[in-house]
Structure formats: C-alpha cells, structure tokens
Enzyme design. Structure first.
Site, PDB file in Angstrom:
ATOM      1  N   HIS A   1     -65.696 -22.192  -0.023  1.00  0.00           N
ATOM      2  CA  HIS A   1     -67.035 -22.445  -0.572  1.00  0.00           C
ATOM      3  C   HIS A   1     -68.106 -21.832   0.333  1.00  0.00           C
ATOM      4  O   HIS A   1     -69.048 -21.192  -0.139  1.00  0.00           O
ATOM      5  CB  HIS A   1     -67.282 -23.950  -0.688  1.00  0.00           C
ATOM      6  CG  HIS A   1     -66.435 -24.635  -1.713  1.00  0.00           C
ATOM      7  ND1 HIS A   1     -66.261 -24.155  -2.990  1.00  0.00           N
ATOM      8  CD2 HIS A   1     -65.715 -25.791  -1.649  1.00  0.00           C
ATOM      9  CE1 HIS A   1     -65.475 -24.976  -3.671  1.00  0.00           C
ATOM     10  NE2 HIS A   1     -65.125 -25.971  -2.876  1.00  0.00           N
TER      11      HIS A   1
ATOM     12  N   HIS B   1     -60.220 -25.101   2.578  1.00  0.00           N
ATOM     13  CA  HIS B   1     -60.853 -25.241   1.256  1.00  0.00           C
ATOM     14  C   HIS B   1     -62.372 -25.080   1.370  1.00  0.00           C
ATOM     15  O   HIS B   1     -62.985 -24.300   0.629  1.00  0.00           O
ATOM     16  CB  HIS B   1     -60.507 -26.620   0.683  1.00  0.00           C
ATOM     17  CG  HIS B   1     -61.142 -26.915  -0.639  1.00  0.00           C
ATOM     18  ND1 HIS B   1     -60.476 -26.775  -1.830  1.00  0.00           N
ATOM     19  CD2 HIS B   1     -62.393 -27.354  -0.960  1.00  0.00           C
ATOM     20  CE1 HIS B   1     -61.280 -27.098  -2.825  1.00  0.00           C
ATOM     21  NE2 HIS B   1     -62.454 -27.459  -2.323  1.00  0.00           N
ATOM     22  N   GLU B   2     -62.968 -25.808   2.297  1.00  0.00           N
ATOM     23  CA  GLU B   2     -64.429 -25.766   2.438  1.00  0.00           C
ATOM     24  C   GLU B   2     -64.910 -24.400   2.928  1.00  0.00           C
ATOM     25  O   GLU B   2     -66.010 -23.962   2.580  1.00  0.00           O
ATOM     26  CB  GLU B   2     -64.895 -26.869   3.389  1.00  0.00           C
ATOM     27  CG  GLU B   2     -64.635 -28.285   2.891  1.00  0.00           C
ATOM     28  CD  GLU B   2     -65.360 -28.606   1.598  1.00  0.00           C
ATOM     29  OE1 GLU B   2     -66.366 -27.935   1.296  1.00  0.00           O
ATOM     30  OE2 GLU B   2     -64.917 -29.516   0.879  1.00  0.00           O
TER      31      GLU B   2
END
Length: 419
Positions: A22, A18-19
């Site tokens: 980003h 997920h990170e």
C-alpha cells in the site's frame, strides 16, 4: 516461548510486507503517506523522511500499518480552543503545529486555536497573547501529535480521494499482491533448501532411509510401476494404489513392482502404520535444474492458492465456524510449526501469507477487496460514490468483520481449550 516468537515473527513479516505494498504504490500515485509504522501501540522510535512520511517503530511487535492522507479516519485532532505552539518559517508561514508537550521549540508562538483549514485554504487562526491572529500554513507543514509523532498536514491535492482511479485501485490491490509475492519468494527459498522442486508427474521416486522399502533393499532412487494390481504412473496414482490395497486391512503386506534396467523386480513389503495410514517410505523425486526450481515457486504458490479458494468456496456454500481459524488458531499452528524446524516455519509463513492475500480480496467494504469494488464502480460511473454512502458502506463492513472476528476467536478458544 518459541511458539510466541514464531507467531510474532510470521505475523509481523506478513503484515509489514502487506502494508509496504500500500505504502509504495500510494507514493507512486501521488498520495501522501503520513506514517508507516512497524508494530502497534506507543512509539519507541520516529523519523520523518524527506518524502514527508513519518517512519515509526512501536512497542507491540504485532504487524504494522500505513496512514494515507484522506484514507479512513486519518484526521488531525485539533478542536476550537486547543492550545498549540506554532513554529514559523522565514517567510512567515507556519511550518510546524505542536499539539504535545514534546519537541518544544523555544521560538514557537503559543496559540489557542479558534479556526483552521489544513486542506484547502491552509491557514490557522487563534489567540496569541490575547490578540487574535491568522497565519498562512505552509503546504508541507507538520503537526506534532499528542503522542509526539510528527506527521505532515494533508492538503487536498495529496489526499487519497484526489488520486487517479487507477492510482487508487493499484494502491488497494498492492497489499494482497505483496502477500502473493511473499508466498512465491518463501516457496523459492524452501525449494532451494530442499535441493529441488517435487516432481509429482513421474513414477521415479526417492526411497527414504529406514523406510519400509529401504528395509527390503530397494535403492535410493527407484521406478515403481505397480503396487498389487494397480498401475503406478505418478505420485497421485501411488498414493491411491497404497490406500486401495491397504483399505480395511490390519498389518497388510504389499507386492511392489520396481523397474530396474528394463526388467521388472517384485518385492514384498510391510508398510509402516502411521495413525491408520500405511507408508512405504517414499517421496517424490526432485527436479533440481534452475528453471524447474524457479517455476516451482510459482506453481507451488498457485496450487496453494487454489486449495485455499476451494476451501473458501466450500465455506460459502456450507457455512461452518469450525472450518475457520482466527488469531488463536494461527498461534496454535505457528507453535506446531516451530516445533518441527525451519522448513515447517517457512511453509507456514508462505501459506498464511497467501491465505491473508486471498482473504483481503473478499469484497467486504472494510477489506481491500471491498475498496477495489468501490474503485471499479467509480471507474464505471466516472465519478466516486458520495462520501456519506462510502462511509456507511465501509462502517457496515467493519461491523461485519468485528462480529466475525469475535465469533471466530471465541470458537478458537472453545475448540482448543475446552473440547
């Protein structure tokens, strides 16, 4: 112990993936990522890359995070009177500001800071040997923080709020997007491990060894056309037929019609009782061609997402904390998956990843969905919200999330250990 390791592995993979979403799109959008961390707590390894990002591994193997310049509470903790050590470049500009007792440079100048600006004018001012001096700070200078982590300063041109609106939007969406991609990839792995994707649209079924139908001589693959008086055309109709024929019956027998080489044959079978459900010992057939298996990863992920969205809709219109699961419930589920083999762990990983992707798109300001709503408002208004308003809205979202997390975790503990 296996349950703990499974929980750490599953949660860690999901959060890091997920990170990374980003991280990747922030860099593509010109936003400085000051740190990409795997794990939480004190760091055990750090490396600052040529791209200006500090890559760290931290001691607690629980997920990770990214620090984007100008995003959230990413600030440099320097106050008036703070003692620092300055390392100068050949051109006289400051290239490193050391706030810790680590990474000491013998040529560094000790300074007691009186004023600084690392965002716009790029200078630092303070007392050096009782004499006040001002130094220009290099655009790519680094700060060694109190724990020894070295990160780049964040001038305005590389901060989140100065990226294009589309850059900010894709950066916020990329985390949940990566969770969906991870779900698809894991479902692909499962499908290839199982030799194909389940074919639920046909009445051609796989007969399980030692199952009820196998015990009465039904071959490994069979076309079931009828159960009792109910026609069978696909997997769903088979399940409904069995449930209808066995409802409110004890030790029922079923007449199963099987088509073999154009003719029908009927067998009488006693289904296995499994906690009130009666099982024939059949599974859907599989499509083993590459295209079906490839598409199957997407369709399985989409079906999972639709089930999660349906559950979320029911939760909104019929609120019930007992329908929610927090970290304790996830740990319990990961422990159960670990006991049942690698395929169950992979299925759990895919489902939780998709679940977290959807959860993060809920339009609460503390979540990615809330940030996306702010991006859309900015695009419509053609100017961002005032920083104070955005801060208060985000703070309200954080409060909501903290209260919800406490309530859900408490409910998990009470449900799992005291009921």
């Amino acid at each position: 112990m296996l349950g703990i390791l499974t929980f750490i592995l599953v949660f860690g993979i999901i959060v890091v993936v997920h990170e990374f979403g980003h991280f990747y799109f922030a860099k593509k959008s010109g936003i400085l990522v000051r740190e990409f961390a795997i794990g939480m707590g004190p760091k055990i390894f750090a490396h600052i890359g040529k791209d200006g990002t500090a890559y760290t591994i931290r001691i607690l193997p629980l997920g990770g995070y990214v620090r984007m310049a100008g995003w959230g509470d990413d600030t440099t903790e320097i106050k008036t009177g703070t003692p620092v050590s300055l390392t100068l470049a050949d051109d006289g500009k400051v290239k490193r500001i050391n706030l810790s007792g680590k990474k000491l440079d013998q040529t560094a100048l000790p300074m007691q800071v009186t004023q600084f600006d690392f965002e716009d004018k790029l200078f630092i001012k303070g007392l050096v040997l009782e004499e006040e001096k001002t130094f220009a700070v290099d655009h790519d200078a680094t700060v060694v923080e109190a724990d020894g982590t070295e990160v780049r300063i964040a001038p305005l041109d590389v901060q989140y709020q100065n990226a294009t609106i589309w850059g900010k939007l894709i950066t916020n969406f990329a985390g949940p997007m990566n969770n969906f991609i991870l779900g698809v990839v894991v479902f692909w792995v499962l499908i290839f491990m199982q030799g194909g994707v389940r074919d639920v649209d046909t009445n051609q079924f796989h007969i399980m060894p030692q199952g009820a139908l196998a015990k009465v001589g039904v071959p490994e693959m069979a076309q079931i056309t009828k159960i009792g008086s109910h026609e069978v055309s696909n997997w769903e109709s088979l399940i409904q037929a069995v449930e209808t024929e066995t409802k409110d019956k004890t030790a029922p027998t079923l007449d199963v019609t099987i088509s073999e080489k154009g003719s029908d044959k009927q067998v009488t079978v006693t289904p296995k009782d499994s906690q009130g459900r009666y099982l024939l010992g059949v599974q859907p057939g599989v499509k083993s061609d590459f295209l079906s298996m490839f598409v199957g990863g997407f369709t399985t992920a989409a079906d999972s997402a639709l089930r999660i969205l349906s559950a979320l809709k029911n939760l909104i219109f019929q609120p019930d904390l007992n329908k929610l699961g927090g970290p304790v419930a996830i740990f319990k589920a990961s422990s159960d998956a670990a006991k049942n083999g690698i395929e169950n762990i992979l299925y759990f990983l895919a489902m939780i990843s998709i679940n977290i992707g959807i959860f993060n798109l809920i339009p609460i300001p503390a979540l990615d969905g809330g940030k996306i709503v702010l991006n859309i408002l900015e695009a419509i208004r053609r100017k961002p919200l005032k920083q104070e308003i955005e801060t208060y809205v985000t703070l309200a979202g954080v409060v909501i999330m903290v209260v919800l997390m406490i309530a859900v975790t408490w409910n998990d503990i009470m449900r799992l250990f005291f009921r």
